[in-house]
Write an enzyme that holds these catalytic residues in place. Structure first.
Site, PDB file in Angstrom:
ATOM      1  N   GLY A 197      29.783  79.243 -13.089  1.00  0.00           N
ATOM      2  CA  GLY A 197      29.580  78.877 -14.496  1.00  0.00           C
ATOM      3  C   GLY A 197      29.987  79.980 -15.453  1.00  0.00           C
ATOM      4  O   GLY A 197      29.569  79.999 -16.604  1.00  0.00           O
ATOM      5  N   LEU A 198      30.808  80.923 -14.979  1.00  0.00           N
ATOM      6  CA  LEU A 198      31.270  82.024 -15.842  1.00  0.00           C
ATOM      7  C   LEU A 198      32.749  81.865 -16.186  1.00  0.00           C
ATOM      8  O   LEU A 198      33.418  82.812 -16.592  1.00  0.00           O
ATOM      9  CB  LEU A 198      31.002  83.376 -15.161  1.00  0.00           C
ATOM     10  CG  LEU A 198      29.523  83.646 -14.830  1.00  0.00           C
ATOM     11  CD1 LEU A 198      29.366  84.981 -14.098  1.00  0.00           C
ATOM     12  CD2 LEU A 198      28.655  83.632 -16.093  1.00  0.00           C
ATOM     13  N   SER A 237      37.901  79.501 -14.047  1.00  0.00           N
ATOM     14  CA  SER A 237      39.104  78.681 -14.236  1.00  0.00           C
ATOM     15  C   SER A 237      39.756  78.980 -15.583  1.00  0.00           C
ATOM     16  O   SER A 237      40.984  79.117 -15.666  1.00  0.00           O
ATOM     17  CB  SER A 237      38.800  77.194 -14.073  1.00  0.00           C
ATOM     18  OG  SER A 237      37.797  76.807 -14.967  1.00  0.00           O
ATOM     19  N   ASP A 247      35.315  77.827 -23.447  1.00  0.00           N
ATOM     20  CA  ASP A 247      35.590  78.809 -22.394  1.00  0.00           C
ATOM     21  C   ASP A 247      36.952  79.471 -22.593  1.00  0.00           C
ATOM     22  O   ASP A 247      37.078  80.701 -22.505  1.00  0.00           O
ATOM     23  CB  ASP A 247      35.561  78.136 -21.014  1.00  0.00           C
ATOM     24  CG  ASP A 247      34.246  77.441 -20.742  1.00  0.00           C
ATOM     25  OD1 ASP A 247      33.288  77.676 -21.493  1.00  0.00           O
ATOM     26  OD2 ASP A 247      34.191  76.657 -19.778  1.00  0.00           O
ATOM     27  N   TYR A 261      29.083  66.200 -15.842  1.00  0.00           N
ATOM     28  CA  TYR A 261      29.560  66.718 -17.137  1.00  0.00           C
ATOM     29  C   TYR A 261      30.207  65.581 -17.932  1.00  0.00           C
ATOM     30  O   TYR A 261      29.891  65.365 -19.105  1.00  0.00           O
ATOM     31  CB  TYR A 261      30.569  67.845 -16.878  1.00  0.00           C
ATOM     32  CG  TYR A 261      31.078  68.515 -18.123  1.00  0.00           C
ATOM     33  CD1 TYR A 261      30.412  69.608 -18.665  1.00  0.00           C
ATOM     34  CD2 TYR A 261      32.238  68.076 -18.762  1.00  0.00           C
ATOM     35  CE1 TYR A 261      30.880  70.230 -19.811  1.00  0.00           C
ATOM     36  CE2 TYR A 261      32.708  68.687 -19.897  1.00  0.00           C
ATOM     37  CZ  TYR A 261      32.037  69.774 -20.415  1.00  0.00           C
ATOM     38  OH  TYR A 261      32.494  70.383 -21.551  1.00  0.00           O
TER      39      TYR A 261
HETATM   40  C1  GLA Z   1      31.659  74.065 -19.524  1.00  0.00           C
HETATM   41  C2  GLA Z   1      32.828  73.562 -20.368  1.00  0.00           C
HETATM   42  C3  GLA Z   1      32.684  74.018 -21.812  1.00  0.00           C
HETATM   43  C4  GLA Z   1      31.306  73.690 -22.382  1.00  0.00           C
HETATM   44  C5  GLA Z   1      30.209  74.124 -21.421  1.00  0.00           C
HETATM   45  C6  GLA Z   1      28.845  73.662 -21.852  1.00  0.00           C
HETATM   46  O1  GLA Z   1      31.700  75.452 -19.435  1.00  0.00           O
HETATM   47  O2  GLA Z   1      34.051  74.024 -19.839  1.00  0.00           O
HETATM   48  O3  GLA Z   1      33.713  73.432 -22.593  1.00  0.00           O
HETATM   49  O4  GLA Z   1      31.210  72.332 -22.696  1.00  0.00           O
HETATM   50  O5  GLA Z   1      30.433  73.639 -20.101  1.00  0.00           O
HETATM   51  O6  GLA Z   1      28.467  74.300 -23.022  1.00  0.00           O
END
Ligand code: GLA
Length: 380
Positions: free
Chosen positions: A120-121, A124, A168, A218
């Site tokens: 989650g960092l 990609s 991101d 998601y």
């Molecule tokens: C992922 C997505 C981002 C954002 C976050 C949640 O990292 O790539 O665009 O939506 O989740 O805040």
């Protein structure tokens, strides 16, 4: 061995340049980018480096320091690599660049990524942004970093099938050392917010949950907030959910399915927490900032339902620790990391105690990193 020497071993000559793009931690404003609100990510010193050299062909040869296979991507047929286990992000970026009319030259690329995968960092996004920047510079183009971030997001949407927002890639490209980036995702206006944490640091705790359906969940949340917006548009002329005032949402509660109402309530209240967090940072009120992190996690747990028992276990253990001022999940959720504001002097005890509680409750260990907030794109 240094990246340049490894490149020489793989490809027979030293690279012309080494570029990097950052992983990111989102401090607050979660699941807000695709709702048109403001988010507050920061770029990390965990990053994706890429060494590059022109190879006088029409192919990209894509290698990684920790992988044997070399993906070979034909620049005349960039659409053909969607299924690649390694190289699909690079192919996706090249495909978007080709469609957008950027010049592309064949080159050899060696990647060294210290952003943990699946944490989650945004590993990609770091690969995408580093690739796009390296390909531009190798072709003699000095790109606009925001345009590049948008292009990389499109690559992820169109090529990799993840319907992500812009946060991101924007943070990976435009992050600044010592600062968070307050990004308005509707306008792409950004403001650098000094991150003066005084006697505190940010600790990232990775729950190490094996990957499970993050992408489909998601995309499901995105569908739910679109439904919420469509329902609320009967109450006012809103173009994004982030524009809806809490009072209007509450007045319309009885016209909305309960789940959809709760999803919208997360978005609307989280937008208010971002504003409050920026004020708290500006006035140096770290206690207030920490409380906002906690409130964000509770909203993501109860209203948006993207935490899960692993992230909840980490957050709850952090909340109970005396050195911790606040803690929340960061990123898409369902797995990945929490971010905690922890007093420096208490960090070893925090890691020891939160780690032990997590192991006892979940049955496998978490990993911990003390975050360093760094620049986004860098030419070494
Ligand atoms: C992922 C997505 C981002 C954002 C976050 C949640 O990292 O790539 O665009 O939506 O989740 O805040």
């Amino acid at each position: 061995m240094q990246l340049k020497q490894q490149f020489q071993q793989r490809f027979g000559a030293l690279p012309q340049a080494v570029y990097s793009a950052a992983g990111r931690v989102n401090l607050i404003g979660e699941h807000i980018d695709y709702c048109g609100g403001c988010v507050l990510p920061a770029a990390l010193s965990l990053k994706c480096r890429v060494a590059v050299r022109k190879n006088s062909t029409r192919f990209l040869r894509v290698a990684a320091t920790d992988l044997d296979p070399v993906a070979v991507i034909d620049l005349e047929a960039t659409g053909n690599y969607r299924g690649l286990a390694w190289g699909n992000y690079q192919a996706g970026v090249a495909d978007e660049m080709r469609k957008a009319g950027y010049p592309l030259v064949g080159c050899d690329l060696l990647y060294d990524c210290t952003v943990p995968f699946g944490a989650g960092l945004s590993s990609s996004a770091a690969i995408e942004v580093a690739t796009a920047y390296a390909l531009c510079r190798t072709a003699g183009v000095e790109p606009d970093k925001t345009a590049l971030a948008v292009l990389c997001k499109q690559a992820e949407n169109n090529y990799c099938g993840v319907n992500c927002g812009i946060m991101d890639q924007f943070a990976s490209a435009n992050g600044k050392a010592g600062h968070a980036v307050l990004l308005n995702c509707a306008t792409l206006e950004a403001r650098e917010i000094p991150l003066d944490l005084r006697d505190c640091v940010l600790v990232l705790s990775n729950c190490n949950k094996p990957h499970n359906l993050i992408e489909s969940k998601y995309n499901e949340r995105r569908g739910e907030v679109e439904t919420a917006l469509a329902l609320l548009q009967t109450a006012g002329d809103y173009s994004a959910l982030a524009e809806v005032p809490l009072s209007v949402l509450e007045q319309n509660k009885q016209h909305m399915p309960p789940v959809i109402f709760r999803r919208a309530r997360h978005v609307v209240t989280e937008c208010a927490r971002v504003e409050a967090a920026v004020r708290a940072l500006g006035s140096g009120d770290l206690a207030a900032f920490g409380q906002l992190l906690n409130a964000s996690h509770r909203s993501l747990r109860d209203d948006y339902e993207v935490t899960g028992r692993e992230l909840d276990a980490l957050a709850e253990a952090a909340w109970a620790h005396p050195a911790c001022l606040g803690s929340r999940m960061t990123g898409a959720g369902f797995g990945g990391c929490t971010v905690s504001l922890v007093r420096k002097a208490g960090v070893p005890a925090f890691i020891g105690e939160v780690g032990a509680k997590y192991l006892a409750e979940i049955g496998y260990p978490a990993s911990f990193y003390v975050a360093e907030v760094a620049d986004g794109i860098v030419e070494e």
